[in-house]
Design a protein around this motif. Sequence first.
Motif, short mmCIF file in Angstrom:
data_model
loop_
_atom_site.label_atom_id
_atom_site.label_comp_id
_atom_site.label_asym_id
_atom_site.label_seq_id
_atom_site.Cartn_x
_atom_site.Cartn_y
_atom_site.Cartn_z
N GLU A 137 -3.79 -3.07 3.97
CA GLU A 137 -2.96 -2.01 3.47
C GLU A 137 -2.65 -2.46 1.95
OE1 GLU A 137 -0.40 -0.90 7.43
OE2 GLU A 137 0.69 -1.27 5.35
N LYS A 164 0.84 5.41 0.04
CA LYS A 164 0.14 4.58 0.80
C LYS A 164 -1.27 4.50 0.53
CE LYS A 164 3.71 4.81 4.43
NZ LYS A 164 3.93 5.44 5.78
N LEU A 208 -4.94 2.26 2.22
CA LEU A 208 -5.60 1.56 3.33
C LEU A 208 -7.00 1.09 3.16
CD1 LEU A 208 -5.23 0.57 6.23
CD2 LEU A 208 -6.03 2.61 6.86
N CYS A 252 -10.64 3.19 -0.58
CA CYS A 252 -9.27 3.29 0.13
C CYS A 252 -8.92 4.55 0.58
CB CYS A 252 -8.28 2.47 -1.02
SG CYS A 252 -8.54 1.10 -1.65
#
Lengths: 151, 217, 143
Positions: free
Chosen positions: C16, C101, C103, C118
Amino acid sequence: MIEFDRTILAKEFVLGTFQVTAEMIQAFAQAVGDTDPRYMDAETAPHGPSAGLIAPPIFYDVFRADQVPDPKVKFGKVTFNAGQRCEFYAPIRPGDTITMKTRITDVYEKTGRTGKMVFIVRETTYENQQGEKVAMVEQSQVRRESGSSRE
Amino acid sequence: MILDMHVHSDVSDDGMASVETYLRWITRLRQTRRIDGIVFTEHRLFNSEADYETLSRQYNILILKGTEADTDCGHILLYGVNEKILREFDLTNVHMSGRDIIQAMQDAGGIGVPSHPGRRYIGLVEHLENGYEIGETLRAVEQLNGGSSQQENARAIQLVQDRKLFGIGGSDAHFVSAVGKYMTEFKRPIDTMHDLVEHLYAGEYRPIPLDEARYPG
Amino acid sequence: MSRKAMYFEDVDIGDEIAPLPFTPTREHIAAYVKACHITEKRFTDEAYARSLGMESIIAPGNMGLAYLSRMITDWAAGAVLRKLDVRFRGFVKPGDHLTCKGLIVEKHARGSENSIECDVFIENAQGDRPVAGSATVILPTRG
């Protein structure tokens, strides 16, 4: 069949040229609380990997034209930004002169939670004074009947 | 056999991931969860030219191709799109008759499965409530959809119960990390689209969340 | 803040990106609008925004992209954003409690430009994602 001005498709329009200053870069970075020294610190930035102050990637948003090509889509009452696809090739620096060119590349319809929508896709390129392409932004705008809720 | 029946690659106008990036992510997911295959159901088009055979063998993942059509009763997943369907229907036409395409898919050896039926406007439930006549050929709907809210999935579950339909599960992934969120667990193995269509009409499957996609033993 | 370099060798698929919480206020939106010379009234004029059917003024979409870009460079000093592709699925309103956010979903070792892909999002307090997309980021290598 969506009604719009098809003569506008793929025609390139030069929207303008713009001067870049360190103050513009810092104002943009500060607006989103970005303290990256590559954007903010004229003293340390020259010694870092970017070899001088550079602008954050989304800095292209400061370049704004009075007139943009309009396909005059005969649908919907309100236009929203549906998405952006951006590519960044080289940094923008203080002292650069950036030329902005744009084309409408597609108009199509689809359905979503709020009903029928028509999408207008516009591709804009940004070139510096050396004729080097520094960024490309493909923006999708959506025409809808109202803005009461999102898709 | 566990398949994610509803995935969008970057071939879809709003898809964000390439086919191969999905396959590599699935390979990683397979360390703890079972996924045997995926169906790329691209928006308003059938990707006739794409040949995923080599990738399928390389990654040992079944890859099938379908379509998610926009219709007058919401979105419908089409499994078994062929030349006959492509001649009869313009898949970019968002006003096409959902009832007609479901019938035509059956006649052509495929199946139309309404996706996210519990959503506003683009879900079947609302259209049925407004008097839409779906016809007798409807067999299955997407009972669990990864992009739907709990309430939207609950409306889909209710539809399945009320009309005694079969229900599939699909992630509706537009991003790599969303793949597998819901999938469909079939009792029998599936190797081809022909197998898939046959099993979809036969009904021996259920929608499952990623967490339940475990290896036996 | 201390800025740590993040090297290509040190990250894995599934990692993350350090989340970036933010709450855009009317003042933040006004500062962004000013820095970008935006004249469109839906970002500054409440009555006009409501006339379009919205609850209040909204933040410009690109402001969300600028926050996503900041999330990436705050997490990895020296990271270079090569591509950013997002869809706007909802509005960002003043006072919304948001978190950027990300990942990592792919790594590409390509000699001079080693990059990661990502999935990136802006998530609100209800768990909805008004902005969702994909970023390609060049990371430096130790070698």
